[in-house]
Design an enzyme around this catalytic site. Structure first.
Site, PDB file in Angstrom:
ATOM      1  N   CYS A 115       0.743  -1.252   0.036  1.00  0.00           N
ATOM      2  CA  CYS A 115       0.135  -0.106  -0.008  1.00  0.00           C
ATOM      3  C   CYS A 115       0.960   1.358  -0.014  1.00  0.00           C
ATOM      4  O   CYS A 115       0.459   2.274  -0.324  1.00  0.00           O
ATOM      5  CB  CYS A 115      -1.029  -0.131   1.108  1.00  0.00           C
ATOM      6  SG  CYS A 115      -2.134  -1.372   0.996  1.00  0.00           S
ATOM      7  N   HIS A 252      -3.064   7.661   1.863  1.00  0.00           N
ATOM      8  CA  HIS A 252      -3.478   6.195   1.264  1.00  0.00           C
ATOM      9  C   HIS A 252      -5.136   6.027   1.680  1.00  0.00           C
ATOM     10  O   HIS A 252      -5.254   6.380   2.894  1.00  0.00           O
ATOM     11  CB  HIS A 252      -2.465   5.163   1.734  1.00  0.00           C
ATOM     12  CG  HIS A 252      -3.005   3.743   1.780  1.00  0.00           C
ATOM     13  ND1 HIS A 252      -3.553   3.271   0.557  1.00  0.00           N
ATOM     14  CD2 HIS A 252      -2.889   2.866   2.581  1.00  0.00           C
ATOM     15  CE1 HIS A 252      -3.932   2.057   0.704  1.00  0.00           C
ATOM     16  NE2 HIS A 252      -3.734   1.823   1.890  1.00  0.00           N
ATOM     17  N   ASN A 282      -9.930   0.134  -0.392  1.00  0.00           N
ATOM     18  CA  ASN A 282      -8.299   0.158  -0.391  1.00  0.00           C
ATOM     19  C   ASN A 282      -8.004  -0.371  -1.843  1.00  0.00           C
ATOM     20  O   ASN A 282      -7.704  -1.569  -1.798  1.00  0.00           O
ATOM     21  CB  ASN A 282      -7.978  -0.689   0.858  1.00  0.00           C
ATOM     22  CG  ASN A 282      -6.467  -0.560   1.064  1.00  0.00           C
ATOM     23  OD1 ASN A 282      -5.831   0.099   0.290  1.00  0.00           O
ATOM     24  ND2 ASN A 282      -6.130  -0.707   2.210  1.00  0.00           N
TER      25      ASN A 282
HETATM   26  O1  UT7 Z   1      -3.814  -0.634   3.332  1.00  0.00           O
HETATM   27  C1  UT7 Z   1      -2.861  -1.223   4.385  1.00  0.00           C
HETATM   28  C2  UT7 Z   1      -3.017  -0.689   5.740  1.00  0.00           C
HETATM   29  N1  UT7 Z   1      -4.431  -1.182   6.172  1.00  0.00           N
HETATM   30  C3  UT7 Z   1      -4.886  -0.709   7.156  1.00  0.00           C
HETATM   31  O2  UT7 Z   1      -4.610   0.424   7.510  1.00  0.00           O
HETATM   32  C4  UT7 Z   1      -6.115  -1.534   7.804  1.00  0.00           C
HETATM   33  C5  UT7 Z   1      -6.314  -1.339   9.219  1.00  0.00           C
HETATM   34  N2  UT7 Z   1      -7.372  -1.727   9.867  1.00  0.00           N
HETATM   35  C6  UT7 Z   1      -8.379  -1.316   9.907  1.00  0.00           C
HETATM   36  O3  UT7 Z   1      -8.924  -0.605   9.051  1.00  0.00           O
HETATM   37  C7  UT7 Z   1      -9.294  -2.019  10.899  1.00  0.00           C
HETATM   38  O4  UT7 Z   1      -8.904  -2.721  12.044  1.00  0.00           O
HETATM   39  C8  UT7 Z   1     -10.522  -2.920  10.427  1.00  0.00           C
HETATM   40  C9  UT7 Z   1     -11.340  -2.290   9.467  1.00  0.00           C
HETATM   41  C10 UT7 Z   1      -9.814  -3.958   9.415  1.00  0.00           C
HETATM   42  C11 UT7 Z   1     -11.315  -3.669  11.337  1.00  0.00           C
HETATM   43  O5  UT7 Z   1     -12.171  -2.664  12.066  1.00  0.00           O
HETATM   44  P1  UT7 Z   1     -11.869  -2.696  13.709  1.00  0.00           P
HETATM   45  O6  UT7 Z   1     -12.627  -1.770  14.335  1.00  0.00           O
HETATM   46  O7  UT7 Z   1     -10.234  -2.625  14.087  1.00  0.00           O
HETATM   47  O8  UT7 Z   1     -12.379  -4.172  14.195  1.00  0.00           O
HETATM   48  P2  UT7 Z   1     -11.913  -5.552  14.771  1.00  0.00           P
HETATM   49  O9  UT7 Z   1     -11.034  -6.124  13.806  1.00  0.00           O
HETATM   50  O10 UT7 Z   1     -11.450  -4.971  16.140  1.00  0.00           O
HETATM   51  O11 UT7 Z   1     -12.862  -6.282  14.923  1.00  0.00           O
HETATM   52  C12 UT7 Z   1     -14.259  -5.917  15.623  1.00  0.00           C
HETATM   53  C13 UT7 Z   1     -15.349  -7.024  15.707  1.00  0.00           C
HETATM   54  C14 UT7 Z   1     -14.785  -8.428  15.714  1.00  0.00           C
HETATM   55  O12 UT7 Z   1     -15.975  -9.210  16.415  1.00  0.00           O
HETATM   56  P3  UT7 Z   1     -15.738  -9.714  17.985  1.00  0.00           P
HETATM   57  O13 UT7 Z   1     -14.449 -10.381  18.160  1.00  0.00           O
HETATM   58  O14 UT7 Z   1     -15.497  -8.132  18.725  1.00  0.00           O
HETATM   59  O15 UT7 Z   1     -16.758 -10.311  18.313  1.00  0.00           O
HETATM   60  C15 UT7 Z   1     -14.569  -8.801  14.321  1.00  0.00           C
HETATM   61  O16 UT7 Z   1     -14.882 -10.222  14.082  1.00  0.00           O
HETATM   62  O17 UT7 Z   1     -15.812  -6.852  14.230  1.00  0.00           O
HETATM   63  C16 UT7 Z   1     -15.666  -8.312  13.829  1.00  0.00           C
HETATM   64  N3  UT7 Z   1     -15.919  -8.021  12.238  1.00  0.00           N
HETATM   65  C17 UT7 Z   1     -16.900  -7.884  11.414  1.00  0.00           C
HETATM   66  N4  UT7 Z   1     -18.189  -7.675  11.936  1.00  0.00           N
HETATM   67  C18 UT7 Z   1     -18.953  -7.551  10.833  1.00  0.00           C
HETATM   68  C19 UT7 Z   1     -14.725  -8.054  11.389  1.00  0.00           C
HETATM   69  N5  UT7 Z   1     -15.087  -7.954  10.177  1.00  0.00           N
HETATM   70  C20 UT7 Z   1     -16.392  -7.685  10.034  1.00  0.00           C
HETATM   71  C21 UT7 Z   1     -17.344  -7.621   9.120  1.00  0.00           C
HETATM   72  N6  UT7 Z   1     -18.472  -7.563   9.469  1.00  0.00           N
HETATM   73  N7  UT7 Z   1     -16.640  -7.227   7.727  1.00  0.00           N
END
Ligand code: UT7
Length: 325
Positions: A115, A252, A282
């Site tokens: 990225c 980005h 992204n």
């Molecule tokens: O381009 C390269 C760089 N990449 C990035 O910068 C990405 C960086 N990370 C992010 O943007 C975020 O961490 C994400 C968008 C990927 C995830 O958001 P988050 O607020 O950090 O969520 P999380 O991973 O902490 O997950 C929270 C909850 C989890 O459930 P539990 O364990 O709390 O029950 C996940 O299983 O959300 C759940 N979850 C979803 N729920 C519905 C994860 N993906 C999904 C989904 N739909 N698609």
């Protein structure tokens, strides 16, 4: 003192025709439109047709950039293409685009910093221009991430999109102290100890497959915010500038929350931040040049505006470029 500066002279982009809304994912995985929008800011993304390769997307963006710059491909001395999703393991996707464009001199090569790839490519193009080796360079970011997504992994498959963007830089001589246009400073970083936070679980030498994206999203998020702020500050400092001088941040486009939190820490108003993530997702190395080209189409930048571009991705690799439009 006589100084060579890399000045932007044209840009272009291409997004594949197929636009996919969040509702399509609601039908196949356990997710909702509301979750995706609230956690990422993404509403839709574009996915390439099976007949399209990364070089096809790049070629369309490159042709638009040439037309914008009003130059012919034969005038280019170099073509640098950032991608993590090349057409073939080798040769480079850049050489395929070079041939298709009809660029009959100079050299072309790929850069892989996922990225952050466009920032790494831009920095290399700047160095080639400043050293006097080349005069006109096409810098492209092009990706088809839909080919390396695990469609059953809801934490990654909803995040990415396909597309390509291109920017042409030209050497200009500047003999005044005040630089009116062009790249002012660059800052590149990587730290391989973070490999396991964001990677593809395959490769030529390991599995002989291309593999699928895996990510520890929450961890990457934390690194993204702190490292994007520090690299942005480094570029500004190297150019003797401060956040007050910034007209536009072109970040980005991974997550609207990362973009706004970073701007907030730096004290930059969101009105000065280019945001395309809602409609593109992204697009990895392509996200910044697509955002540049879309902004240009909307006449958002004025000549001489200070643009701060910054990105982070797998590696981790991150960096920034300060450039006057
Ligand atoms: O381009 C390269 C760089 N990449 C990035 O910068 C990405 C960086 N990370 C992010 O943007 C975020 O961490 C994400 C968008 C990927 C995830 O958001 P988050 O607020 O950090 O969520 P999380 O991973 O902490 O997950 C929270 C909850 C989890 O459930 P539990 O364990 O709390 O029950 C996940 O299983 O959300 C759940 N979850 C979803 N729920 C519905 C994860 N993906 C999904 C989904 N739909 N698609």
């Amino acid at each position: 003192m006589r100084k060579i500066v890399a000045v932007p002279i044209g840009c272009g982009h291409y997004l594949p025709k197929r636009q996919v809304n969040n509702s399509e994912f609601e039908r196949t995985i356990d997710t909702t439109n509301e979750w995706i929008i609230s956690r990422t800011g993404i509403e839709s993304r574009h996915f390439a047709d099976p007949s399209e390769n990364t070089s096809d997307l790049a070629l369309k963006a490159a042709r638009m950039a040439l037309s914008d710059a009003k130059i012919a491909a034969s005038e280019l001395d170099a073509l640098i293409l950032a991608t993590a999703t090349p057409d073939q393991t080798f040769p480079s996707t850049a050489t395929r685009v070079q041939h298709s464009l009809g660029m009959n001199k100079g050299f072309a090569f790929d850069i892989q910093a996922v990225c952050a790839g466009f920032i790494f490519a831009l920095s290399n193009a700047n160095a080639l221009i400043k050293s006097g080796q080349v005069k006109k360079v096409m810098v492209i970011g092009a990706e088809i991430f839909s080919r390396i997504l695990d469609w059953s992994d809801r934490s990654t498959c909803i995040l990415f999109g396909d597309g390509a963007g291109a920017l042409i830089l030209e050497a200009a001589e500047n003999n005044t102290k005040e630089i009116r246009r062009g790249i002012l400073s660059t800052d590149l970083n990587s730290d391989g100890k973070y490999n396991d936070l964001l990677f593809v679980n395959g490769g030529v030498a390991t599995t002989q497959t291309s593999g699928f994206v895996e990510m520890q999203g929450r961890e990457v998020f934390k690194h993204a915010v702190s490292k994007l702020v520090s690299t942005a500050e480094n570029s500004l400092k190297a150019a003797n500038l401060s956040t007050k001088d910034v007209n536009w941040v072109v970040p980005h486009q991974a997550n609207s929350r990362i973009i706004s939190r970073t701007a907030n820490i730096m004290g930059i108003d969101m009105n000065k931040v280019v945001m395309t993530v809602s409609n593109h997702g992204n697009t990895s190395a392509a996200s910044i040049p697509i955002a540049l080209s879309c902004s240009k189409q909307q006449n958002r930048f004025k000549s001489g505006d200070l643009l701060l571009m910054k990105a982070i991705g797998g590696g981790l690799a991150w960096g920034s470029v300060a450039m006057r439009w």
